[in-house]
Design a protein around this motif. Structure first.
Motif, PDB file in Angstrom:
ATOM      1  N   GLY A 150       1.956  12.144   4.766  1.00  0.00           N
ATOM      2  CA  GLY A 150       1.314  11.396   5.840  1.00  0.00           C
ATOM      3  C   GLY A 150       0.799  10.037   5.392  1.00  0.00           C
ATOM      4  N   ASN A 151       0.532   9.185   6.366  1.00  0.00           N
ATOM      5  CA  ASN A 151      -0.030   7.874   6.088  1.00  0.00           C
ATOM      6  C   ASN A 151      -1.418   8.028   5.477  1.00  0.00           C
ATOM      7  OD1 ASN A 151       2.274   6.837   7.188  1.00  0.00           O
ATOM      8  ND2 ASN A 151       1.340   6.230   9.106  1.00  0.00           N
ATOM      9  N   PHE A 152      -1.818   7.051   4.670  1.00  0.00           N
ATOM     10  CA  PHE A 152      -3.074   7.112   3.942  1.00  0.00           C
ATOM     11  C   PHE A 152      -4.106   6.198   4.591  1.00  0.00           C
ATOM     12  CE2 PHE A 152      -5.898   5.558   0.542  1.00  0.00           C
ATOM     13  CZ  PHE A 152      -6.428   6.763   0.125  1.00  0.00           C
ATOM     14  N   GLY A 153      -5.215   6.771   5.040  1.00  0.00           N
ATOM     15  CA  GLY A 153      -6.309   5.984   5.604  1.00  0.00           C
ATOM     16  C   GLY A 153      -5.838   5.040   6.696  1.00  0.00           C
ATOM     17  N   THR A 154      -6.156   3.771   6.545  1.00  0.00           N
ATOM     18  CA  THR A 154      -5.762   2.774   7.542  1.00  0.00           C
ATOM     19  C   THR A 154      -4.373   2.201   7.273  1.00  0.00           C
ATOM     20  OG1 THR A 154      -6.835   0.998   6.290  1.00  0.00           O
ATOM     21  CG2 THR A 154      -8.160   2.115   7.988  1.00  0.00           C
ATOM     22  N   LEU A 155      -3.759   2.605   6.179  1.00  0.00           N
ATOM     23  CA  LEU A 155      -2.407   2.128   5.887  1.00  0.00           C
ATOM     24  C   LEU A 155      -1.411   2.774   6.844  1.00  0.00           C
ATOM     25  CD1 LEU A 155      -2.373   2.347   1.975  1.00  0.00           C
ATOM     26  CD2 LEU A 155      -2.817   0.339   3.389  1.00  0.00           C
ATOM     27  N   THR A 156      -0.310   2.122   7.084  1.00  0.00           N
ATOM     28  CA  THR A 156       0.727   2.662   7.967  1.00  0.00           C
ATOM     29  C   THR A 156       1.841   3.324   7.164  1.00  0.00           C
ATOM     30  OG1 THR A 156       1.839   0.523   7.994  1.00  0.00           O
ATOM     31  CG2 THR A 156       0.268   0.972   9.778  1.00  0.00           C
ATOM     32  N   TYR A 157       1.522   3.729   5.945  1.00  0.00           N
ATOM     33  CA  TYR A 157       2.474   4.375   5.057  1.00  0.00           C
ATOM     34  C   TYR A 157       1.712   5.261   4.073  1.00  0.00           C
ATOM     35  CZ  TYR A 157       1.052   0.127   2.585  1.00  0.00           C
ATOM     36  OH  TYR A 157       0.311  -0.886   2.035  1.00  0.00           O
ATOM     37  N   PRO A 158       2.420   6.181   3.398  1.00  0.00           N
ATOM     38  CA  PRO A 158       1.758   7.061   2.428  1.00  0.00           C
ATOM     39  C   PRO A 158       1.351   6.323   1.150  1.00  0.00           C
ATOM     40  CG  PRO A 158       3.814   8.026   3.193  1.00  0.00           C
ATOM     41  CD  PRO A 158       3.794   6.612   3.666  1.00  0.00           C
ATOM     42  N   PHE A 159       0.377   6.877   0.462  1.00  0.00           N
ATOM     43  CA  PHE A 159      -0.084   6.401  -0.839  1.00  0.00           C
ATOM     44  C   PHE A 159      -0.065   7.615  -1.758  1.00  0.00           C
ATOM     45  CE2 PHE A 159      -3.785   6.103  -3.716  1.00  0.00           C
ATOM     46  CZ  PHE A 159      -3.403   4.989  -4.457  1.00  0.00           C
ATOM     47  N   VAL A 160       0.659   7.531  -2.876  1.00  0.00           N
ATOM     48  CA  VAL A 160       0.800   8.685  -3.768  1.00  0.00           C
ATOM     49  C   VAL A 160       0.333   8.344  -5.174  1.00  0.00           C
ATOM     50  CG1 VAL A 160       2.670   9.692  -2.404  1.00  0.00           C
ATOM     51  CG2 VAL A 160       3.236   8.199  -4.304  1.00  0.00           C
ATOM     52  N   THR A 161      -0.184   9.345  -5.854  1.00  0.00           N
ATOM     53  CA  THR A 161      -0.596   9.200  -7.247  1.00  0.00           C
ATOM     54  C   THR A 161       0.270  10.051  -8.169  1.00  0.00           C
ATOM     55  OG1 THR A 161      -2.214  10.977  -7.000  1.00  0.00           O
ATOM     56  CG2 THR A 161      -3.003   8.718  -6.652  1.00  0.00           C
TER      57      THR A 161
END
Length: 189
Positions: free
Chosen positions: A41-52
């Motif tokens: 899923g998208n991350f916070g206010t971003l319109t795309y995912p954020f992965v670690t």
């Protein structure tokens, strides 16, 4: 009386279990998407995912997946081809971008990093080797890969460098509007 009940029951069963024609759906045009963007899923206010963590093809990221760190050597992302496979290779253009929106925030890592790190924008030549160009999906295939070389400076720092990848129009096929971007963190710890 029994025959009437049986006749009504059989009639109802036949009426309610009628066959419905199921049409096969085939995309008439091909579209490319980032696999990790379609499963997370998208991350916070971003319109795309954020992965670690290093994404594995065909599924969402799990807590057991390896973190992307300065010692990882590469971060690899699968590109999916939606539609009919082609008999010739397909080129999908991509670029990297500075995430910026989360710079200065913090990311908390579990073991083996076990730390909260401040985010910075990744710098080409310091955190990763600049890569922009095309991802080739081989002939008769539905998948290609983008590999970002990670630079290990050998110096541990209390930050994590953020970098984004974006599929862009202009290659052999269109890109998905919803699944064309992902941001990832390169832990410097």
């Amino acid at each position: 009386m029994y025959k009437k009940i049986l006749l009504v029951t059989v009639t109802l069963v036949l009426m309610l279990s009628s066959c419905i024609k199921k049409d096969d759906v085939t995309l008439s045009t091909n579209i490319a998407e980032l696999d990790v963007a379609s499963y997370n899923g998208n991350f916070g206010t971003l319109t795309y995912p954020f992965v670690t963590r290093q994404p594995l093809p065909g599924r969402a990221i799990l807590g057991a997946d390896a973190f992307i760190t300065r010692a990882s050597s590469t971060a690899t992302f699968r590109v999916n081809l939606l539609g009919v496979q082609r008999s010739t290779p397909i080129n999908v253009k991509f670029q990297t971008f500075a995430v910026g929106a989360n710079v200065g925030a913090s990311v908390t890592y579990g073991s083996p990093i076990s730390s909260t790190l401040t985010t910075i924008d990744a710098v080409a030549g310091t955190h990763y080797t600049a890569v922009t160009g095309t991802c080739t999906i081989p002939a008769n295939s539905s998948f290609g890969t983008i590999t970002i070389p990670i630079i290990n400076s050998g110096i541990s720092a209390n930050n994590t460098a953020l970098l984004g990848i974006e599929l862009i129009d202009g290659g052999d096929i269109s890109v998905s509007a919803n699944y064309k971007k992902v941001a990832f963190a390169i832990s410097q710890k």
